[in-house]
Motif scaffolding. Structure first.
Motif, short mmCIF file in Angstrom:
data_model
loop_
_atom_site.label_atom_id
_atom_site.label_comp_id
_atom_site.label_asym_id
_atom_site.label_seq_id
_atom_site.Cartn_x
_atom_site.Cartn_y
_atom_site.Cartn_z
N MET A 1 0.82 -1.20 0.00
CA MET A 1 0.00 0.00 0.00
C MET A 1 0.86 1.25 0.00
SD MET A 1 -3.40 -0.38 2.15
CE MET A 1 -3.78 -1.90 2.93
N ASP B 1 0.95 3.53 -2.07
CA ASP B 1 0.26 4.70 -2.59
C ASP B 1 -0.66 5.35 -1.56
OD1 ASP B 1 -1.50 2.53 -2.55
OD2 ASP B 1 -2.60 3.23 -4.31
N LEU B 2 -0.56 4.93 -0.29
CA LEU B 2 -1.41 5.45 0.77
C LEU B 2 -0.66 6.49 1.57
CD1 LEU B 2 -4.20 4.89 2.26
CD2 LEU B 2 -2.77 3.69 3.92
N ARG C 1 -5.75 7.78 -0.71
CA ARG C 1 -5.20 6.99 -1.81
C ARG C 1 -5.71 7.60 -3.11
NH1 ARG C 1 -3.68 2.03 -1.04
NH2 ARG C 1 -5.27 1.47 0.45
N GLU C 2 -4.79 7.91 -4.01
CA GLU C 2 -5.16 8.50 -5.31
C GLU C 2 -6.07 9.71 -5.13
OE1 GLU C 2 -6.75 5.29 -7.65
OE2 GLU C 2 -4.87 4.16 -7.56
N GLU D 1 -12.62 -0.17 0.76
CA GLU D 1 -11.28 -0.49 1.24
C GLU D 1 -11.28 -1.51 2.38
OE1 GLU D 1 -8.16 0.87 0.40
OE2 GLU D 1 -8.97 2.02 -1.28
N LEU E 1 -6.06 -1.51 5.46
CA LEU E 1 -6.03 -0.08 5.76
C LEU E 1 -6.32 0.20 7.23
CD1 LEU E 1 -5.89 2.89 5.05
CD2 LEU E 1 -8.22 2.74 4.19
#
Length: 150
Positions: A1, A3-4, A59-60, A94, A99
């Motif tokens: 993860m 990208d978190l 995220r994103e 999610e 997460l």
């Protein structure tokens, strides 16, 4: 993860945070995502208090999780400082991704960084899945809690 990102919440994060707070049977009864006014006022109070840390997981460019960490100085336990984790929510898309574990680990790490000797949290008695989750992370059900609505 990788990208978190977990960061302090900003005012623009309130709509997705409140939506997550309302996205379960208990939250649906007590939250009002259509009127953000009380949440904006609460956010202002939280922002002004150095012992309050409302964070979001992003995220994103999308808010996918949140929690509030409160640092509480105290006299008991030889003057110990403790932290309280509240309002843990993960977006429905999610859940099961790890997460929630990352959010709790952030809170525990931040509590250590702030020299807390104890991390506490409460969970509604009806949230059996949450209880298993917290126990899996090393928390123990050690107290009975009471509330008085004012």
């Amino acid at each position: 993860m990788s990208d978190l990102a977990i960061r302090l919440a900003v005012p623009d994060d309130l709509p997705p945070v409140v939506a997550m707070l309302a996205d379960d049977p208990l939250g649906a009864q007590r939250e009002s995502p259509d009127d953000l006014t009380p949440y904006q006022e609460a956010f202002q109070r939280l922002s002004e208090d150095p012992n309050q840390h409302l964070v979001v997981a992003v995220r994103e460019d999308r808010v996918v999780g949140t929690l509030q960490l409160t640092i509480v100085p105290g006299l008991s336990r030889r003057g110990a400082t403790r932290s309280i984790i509240e309002g843990v929510r993960v977006h429905a898309d999610e859940r099961g991704s790890g997460l929630g574990t990352q959010l709790i680990q952030w809170a525990v790490d931040e509590s250590r960084r702030r020299n807390c000797q104890l991390v506490q949290l409460t969970s509604d008695v009806t949230r059996a899945d949450a209880h298993r989750f917290y126990e899996r992370l090393g928390f123990t059900a050690s107290h009975v809690g009471f509330k008085l609505a004012l």
